[in-house]
Design an enzyme around this catalytic site. Structure first.
Site, PDB file in Angstrom:
ATOM      1  N   HIS A   1       0.841  -1.231  -0.045  1.00  0.00           N
ATOM      2  CA  HIS A   1      -0.106   0.049   0.122  1.00  0.00           C
ATOM      3  C   HIS A   1       0.774   1.122   0.042  1.00  0.00           C
ATOM      4  O   HIS A   1       1.885   1.209   0.330  1.00  0.00           O
ATOM      5  CB  HIS A   1      -1.072  -0.113   1.289  1.00  0.00           C
ATOM      6  CG  HIS A   1      -0.182   0.050   2.296  1.00  0.00           C
ATOM      7  ND1 HIS A   1       0.320  -1.028   3.178  1.00  0.00           N
ATOM      8  CD2 HIS A   1      -0.136   1.190   3.488  1.00  0.00           C
ATOM      9  CE1 HIS A   1       0.897  -0.654   4.318  1.00  0.00           C
ATOM     10  NE2 HIS A   1       0.607   0.627   4.274  1.00  0.00           N
TER      11      HIS A   1
ATOM     12  N   ASP B   1       0.371   4.963   1.842  1.00  0.00           N
ATOM     13  CA  ASP B   1      -0.232   5.557   2.790  1.00  0.00           C
ATOM     14  C   ASP B   1      -1.353   6.282   2.605  1.00  0.00           C
ATOM     15  O   ASP B   1      -1.243   7.511   1.826  1.00  0.00           O
ATOM     16  CB  ASP B   1       0.672   6.138   3.875  1.00  0.00           C
ATOM     17  CG  ASP B   1       1.373   5.196   4.775  1.00  0.00           C
ATOM     18  OD1 ASP B   1       1.189   4.025   4.792  1.00  0.00           O
ATOM     19  OD2 ASP B   1       2.666   5.601   5.066  1.00  0.00           O
TER      20      ASP B   1
END
Length: 305
Positions: free
Chosen positions: A101, A103
């Protein structure tokens, strides 16, 4: 390979595509402006940089240093900070972020920079891996670049690792998980971002993906998944990554506009706790100059623009 920034500060490149260790600097809020500028330049060049032997830092010191690089956001749009409103505890007691991912991409104002400090480490495992999303885009065939330059995706906090936890069930109800889930979904967010954003400082093009992606606009579910997996596999190629083995006193700083990362959950039931501060960024802009747009939720309280 090492580059001398000043009489004492050196940058040791860790890989061809991403990562550098910086030696010879004691981090804190009193760091000279020249050193801060050198650190920022190294960050933009290497995407993620690491500092050893920073045991003197606590949350307040980490925050003071972070302010030299930018404006801290709240710890998280929905999950509260602990002792400091700007500090998020990445704590294995609250779950393990074992997925790729970038953030907080589920809001329009994606953080520019993240700073992560080791607080409590397991006896083994618990490394973090970063990937260079600029290089991933640059390595795409021209025809594929032309396709993704025009695509957009919806990101949502439904997939936010901060609300996914492991805990003991009491009476058939996962009390800790339910509490975190209620906190993180107190405000739902959905934002439409370009799959390719233009970096506001370097002008580079970077893939904007990761596990907050819900779907690609205008495509069916299977088509979205196929395109997503194709591009994610490009991002996470081993030669496009750097893996950091945490030690006491370590601090990592990464350009959140040009990377993804993955905390490896390979430390059994041991405790792992790191403290994260994010710095305010801007709204991503596509190669055509079109800005991301909010579908659901208002992140003004999290970060000013």
């Amino acid at each position: 390979m090492a580059a001398q920034l000043s009489s004492t500060v050196t940058v040791h490149k860790l890989g061809a595509g991403i990562g550098a260790r910086i030696d010879g600097v004691r981090l804190g809020g009193d760091l000279p402006a020249t050193a801060v500028a050198e650190i920022r330049a190294a960050l933009l060049a290497h995407k993620v940089i690491f500092f050893r032997e920073q045991q003197h830092l606590d949350d307040a010191d980490q925050l003071a240093f972070a302010r030299l690089l930018g404006e801290p956001t709240l710890a998280h749009p929905t999950v509260r900070g602990q002792q400091h409103a700007n500090v998020l505890a990445i704590d294995s007691d609250h779950g393990k972020a074992n997925s790729w991912h970038t953030d907080v991409t589920f809001v329009d104002r994606v953080p520019a920079i993240s700073l992560l400090r080791a607080v409590e480490l397991p006896p083994y495992g618990g490394n973090t891996v970063w990937a260079n999303t600029v290089r991933a885009y640059q390595d795409l065939p021209p025809a594929l670049q032309a396709l993704v330059d025009r695509l957009w995706a919806v990101h949502t906090n439904v997939y936010d690792y901060a609300g996914q936890v492991d805990s003991t069930r009491i009476g058939g109800v996962d009390v800790k998980e339910q509490s975190y889930r209620e906190e993180f979904t107190a405000q739902r967010y959905e934002t439409e971002h370009p799959l390719v954003r233009v970096h506001p400082e370097t002008g580079e093009r970077a893939l904007l993906l990761g596990h907050f992606v819900k779907r690609i606009v205008g495509l069916s579910g299977p088509e979205s998944q196929a395109i997503f997996e194709l591009l994610q596999n490009r991002v996470t190629r081993l030669e496009n990554t750097v893996r950091w083995q945490w030690a006491d006193g370590d601090l990592a700083i990464w350009d959140n506009r040009a990377t993804q990362h993955y905390g490896v959950a390979d430390y059994d039931d041991a405790r792992r706790r790191l403290h994260r501060i994010t710095l305010a960024g801007d709204v991503p802009v596509s190669v055509d100059g079109v800005a991301s747009s909010t579908i659901l939720g208002d992140a003004a309280h999290f970060s000013a623009l």
